[in-house]
Design an enzyme around this catalytic site. Structure first.
Site, mmCIF file in Angstrom:
data_model
loop_
_atom_site.group_PDB
_atom_site.id
_atom_site.type_symbol
_atom_site.label_atom_id
_atom_site.label_comp_id
_atom_site.label_asym_id
_atom_site.label_seq_id
_atom_site.Cartn_x
_atom_site.Cartn_y
_atom_site.Cartn_z
ATOM 1 N N HIS A 79 -7.057 -50.413 31.274
ATOM 2 C CA HIS A 79 -6.419 -51.405 31.155
ATOM 3 C C HIS A 79 -6.578 -52.626 32.129
ATOM 4 O O HIS A 79 -6.353 -53.801 31.690
ATOM 5 C CB HIS A 79 -4.716 -50.869 31.089
ATOM 6 C CG HIS A 79 -4.574 -49.879 30.280
ATOM 7 N ND1 HIS A 79 -3.425 -49.583 29.697
ATOM 8 C CD2 HIS A 79 -5.276 -49.422 29.019
ATOM 9 C CE1 HIS A 79 -3.372 -48.467 28.866
ATOM 10 N NE2 HIS A 79 -4.756 -48.464 28.273
ATOM 11 N N GLU B 34 -3.741 -47.874 34.572
ATOM 12 C CA GLU B 34 -5.151 -47.260 33.955
ATOM 13 C C GLU B 34 -6.107 -48.281 34.059
ATOM 14 O O GLU B 34 -6.232 -49.278 34.043
ATOM 15 C CB GLU B 34 -4.772 -47.141 32.216
ATOM 16 C CG GLU B 34 -5.774 -46.807 31.664
ATOM 17 C CD GLU B 34 -5.396 -46.171 30.287
ATOM 18 O OE1 GLU B 34 -4.357 -45.465 30.049
ATOM 19 O OE2 GLU B 34 -6.455 -46.127 29.290
ATOM 20 N N ASP C 62 -9.849 -51.091 23.952
ATOM 21 C CA ASP C 62 -9.611 -49.782 24.646
ATOM 22 C C ASP C 62 -10.307 -48.881 24.518
ATOM 23 O O ASP C 62 -10.230 -48.056 23.419
ATOM 24 C CB ASP C 62 -8.151 -49.485 24.559
ATOM 25 C CG ASP C 62 -7.432 -48.695 25.568
ATOM 26 O OD1 ASP C 62 -8.136 -48.180 26.717
ATOM 27 O OD2 ASP C 62 -6.324 -48.085 25.668
ATOM 28 N N ASP D 82 -11.140 -46.075 26.398
ATOM 29 C CA ASP D 82 -10.746 -44.722 26.961
ATOM 30 C C ASP D 82 -11.965 -43.873 27.282
ATOM 31 O O ASP D 82 -11.992 -42.730 26.854
ATOM 32 C CB ASP D 82 -9.672 -44.117 26.075
ATOM 33 C CG ASP D 82 -8.290 -44.750 26.309
ATOM 34 O OD1 ASP D 82 -8.061 -45.608 27.080
ATOM 35 O OD2 ASP D 82 -7.688 -44.530 25.467
ATOM 36 N N ASP E 189 -6.892 -39.852 31.181
ATOM 37 C CA ASP E 189 -6.501 -40.572 29.610
ATOM 38 C C ASP E 189 -7.890 -41.024 29.113
ATOM 39 O O ASP E 189 -8.188 -42.186 29.221
ATOM 40 C CB ASP E 189 -5.681 -41.651 29.948
ATOM 41 C CG ASP E 189 -5.163 -42.233 28.433
ATOM 42 O OD1 ASP E 189 -5.568 -42.049 27.532
ATOM 43 O OD2 ASP E 189 -4.116 -43.137 28.648
ATOM 44 N N HIS F 275 2.435 -36.461 25.136
ATOM 45 C CA HIS F 275 3.629 -37.362 24.340
ATOM 46 C C HIS F 275 4.282 -36.044 23.423
ATOM 47 O O HIS F 275 3.611 -35.318 23.211
ATOM 48 C CB HIS F 275 3.032 -38.173 23.332
ATOM 49 C CG HIS F 275 2.157 -39.521 23.908
ATOM 50 N ND1 HIS F 275 0.799 -39.370 24.164
ATOM 51 C CD2 HIS F 275 2.333 -40.815 24.248
ATOM 52 C CE1 HIS F 275 0.315 -40.626 24.541
ATOM 53 N NE2 HIS F 275 1.228 -41.209 24.619
ATOM 54 N N GLU G 198 3.688 -48.122 32.240
ATOM 55 C CA GLU G 198 1.826 -48.414 32.450
ATOM 56 C C GLU G 198 1.576 -49.594 31.744
ATOM 57 O O GLU G 198 1.838 -49.940 30.564
ATOM 58 C CB GLU G 198 1.389 -47.064 31.335
ATOM 59 C CG GLU G 198 -0.191 -47.100 31.427
ATOM 60 C CD GLU G 198 -0.532 -45.936 30.549
ATOM 61 O OE1 GLU G 198 0.019 -44.951 30.589
ATOM 62 O OE2 GLU G 198 -1.468 -46.254 29.576
ATOM 63 N N ASP H 287 2.445 -35.317 20.448
ATOM 64 C CA ASP H 287 1.071 -34.620 20.694
ATOM 65 C C ASP H 287 1.171 -33.122 20.344
ATOM 66 O O ASP H 287 0.407 -32.532 20.040
ATOM 67 C CB ASP H 287 0.310 -34.813 22.011
ATOM 68 C CG ASP H 287 0.268 -36.295 22.300
ATOM 69 O OD1 ASP H 287 0.047 -37.152 21.641
ATOM 70 O OD2 ASP H 287 0.154 -36.575 23.723
HETATM 71 C C1 XLS Z 1 -2.939 -46.275 25.693
HETATM 72 C C2 XLS Z 1 -2.231 -45.826 26.608
HETATM 73 C C3 XLS Z 1 -1.458 -44.492 26.330
HETATM 74 C C4 XLS Z 1 -0.486 -43.981 27.574
HETATM 75 C C5 XLS Z 1 0.490 -42.948 27.193
HETATM 76 O O1 XLS Z 1 -3.600 -47.122 25.665
HETATM 77 O O2 XLS Z 1 -3.059 -45.392 27.669
HETATM 78 O O3 XLS Z 1 -2.329 -43.345 26.021
HETATM 79 O O4 XLS Z 1 -1.201 -43.523 28.804
HETATM 80 O O5 XLS Z 1 1.078 -43.387 26.298
HETATM 81 NI NI NI Z 2 -2.686 -44.640 29.696
HETATM 82 NI NI NI Z 3 -5.723 -46.811 27.181
#
Ligand code: XLS
Ligand code: NI
Ligand code: NI
Length: 437
Positions: free
Chosen positions: A271, A268, A307, A309, A339, A101, A232, A104
């Protein structure tokens, strides 16, 4: 190695095979190995994401930073150090891609003009580093969710000036993604949703979101960016109701805006789980609708409801999604972007390396299993036989639109049709899948 010294003496990670007990070796990911005639690296197109690896501090709802990184700070010198460390990690892992991003990679300035300049300055640093390396940019994106100004949305904000601000930020992020040769550009609508309808005009907000996406697509063509624009999906978090809930919802939105041939999805894993789907469902649906773009590889806790991750570590589960991806002909310009973040207790540099080794080894195992399913063909044969009736005779006529309800009614009554079911063979098929793992 030298450089920043952040990773100490960790040497580039090599493939040592499944018998290796070396935790700093790949056991399944053999990048040159041919799978269905294509190099593993080219199937997976793995990416390291900037935000979880280099920007995440380890904070959670109950506590602050646990990762003590020397580049945490909001000056440009810190951003440059961060870039140096990031590329050292890309060298150690040898993955072919990275993602980021705008926020980042560089700190926010006193104005958007300054923030954008900061991003471009670090993009120039990247550009120089890319000249001497094989790593490439899988995608860039803009953070339109972290800053206070976006609390009520970016494109879907009640204030058109916030929309314009977001547009200005995205323009800059697409420009640098283009400059760096990015293969895609991602839009995740982190605040594009709502908490309560009492303060939300849903119809307006959807129209705003459609307008924003059209502007992005127009701009992409205007500057000659060849990458794929990706949305996404995510069902909730941060907002209670996210507009890009899942693949089906995004597809409907694209259709409604005439963008289904311009935009694809970045799916994702976590998600999908939050939307009460399996990952393979989301992948298969996107493939069926012609919008399969890329993957954010991770896994989600099945109980927590938020979430998480986490890094992928369940090859059997992922093998069905990999099977669907292979059947769809692969991800094209997309890839598997990790991610995923190390847990907040995994605060040492080496934990970042372990995490990515495990993640890519898991994907590699899933890929090999999926390829075996394809090569063996038993699953495909079963499906082909199950639906064979649609390929010929009356089935083909119905699909071609040559049978109305009245004609079908006449045939069913005349021939006294009494169709008999056949077994779905679920357990047989599940056993079959287990043979390839
Ligand atoms: C957040 C998202 C984010 C996207 C990019 O849940 O996964 O990380 O991948 O903005
Ligand atoms: Ni993501
Ligand atoms: Ni995520």
């Amino acid at each position: 190695m030298g450089g920043t010294g952040f990773f100490g003496a960790i040497a580039p990670i090599r493939y040592e095979g499944p018998k290796s007990a070396n935790p700093l070796a790949f056991r399944s990911y053999d990048h040159d190995k041919l799978v269905l005639g294509k190099r593993m690296e080219d199937h997976l197109r793995a990416a390291i994401c900037y935000w979880h690896s280099f920007a995440y501090t380890g904070l959670d709802q109950f506590g602050g930073a646990t990762f003590l990184r020397p580049w945490f700070g909001d000056d440009m010198a810190s951003a440059r150090l961060k870039a140096d460390v990031a590329f050292e990690m890309f060298d150690i892992l040898g993955f072919p891609f990275f993602t980021f991003h705008d926020r980042d990679i560089a700190p926010e300035g006193a104005s958007l003009a300054q923030s954008n300049r900061n991003v471009r300055e670090i993009a120039d640093v990247f550009a120089r580093k890319l000249e001497t390396r094989k790593v490439k940019l899988l995608w860039g994106t803009a953070n339109l969710f972290g800053a206070r100004r976006f609390m009520a949305g970016a494109a879907t904000n009640p204030d058109p000036d916030v929309f314009a601000y977001a547009a200005a930020q995205v323009k800059n992020a697409i420009d640098v993604t283009h400059q760096l040769g990015g293969a895609n550009y991602v839009l995740w609508g982190g605040r594009e949703g709502y908490e309560t309808l009492l303060n939300t005009d849903l119809k307006r907000e959807l129209a705003q979101l459609g307008r924003f996406l059209k502007l992005v697509v127009e701009y992409k063509h205007k500057i000659g960016f060849k990458g794929v624009i990706l949305i996404e999906p995510k069902p909730q978090e941060p907002t209670k109701h996210q507009y890009d809930f899942d693949v089906a919802t995004v597809y409907g939105f694209l259709k409604a805006n005439g963008l289904e041939n311009e935009v694809k999805v970045n799916i994702e894993v976590g998600h999908a789980v939050l939307a009460h789907h399996s990952f393979e469902h989301e992948v298969s649906l996107a493939a069926a609708l012609g919008v399969l773009g890329s993957v954010d590889a991770n896994r989600n806790d099945y109980q927590s409801g938020w979430d998480t991750d986490q890094f992928p570590n369940n090859a059997p589960e992922l093998s069905l999604a990999l099977h669907a991806i292979l059947k769809a002909g692969g991800l094209g310009a997309g890839g598997f972007n990790f991610d995923a973040r190390a847990r907040r207790q995994s605060f040492e540099p080496i934990d970042l390396i372990y995490a990515h080794i495990g993640g890519i080894d898991t994907l590699a195992r899933a890929l090999v299993a999926a390829a075996a399913m394809i090569e063996d063909g038993a699953l495909d044969r079963f499906l082909a036989e199950r639906y064979a009736g649609w390929d010929r005779g009356e089935g083909a006529e119905i699909l071609a639109g040559r049978r109305g309800l009245a004609e079908m009614a006449a045939r069913v009554e005349r021939d006294n049709l009494d169709p008999q079911p056949s077994s779905g063979r679920q357990e047989y098929l599940e056993n079959l899948v287990n043979r390839y793992l």
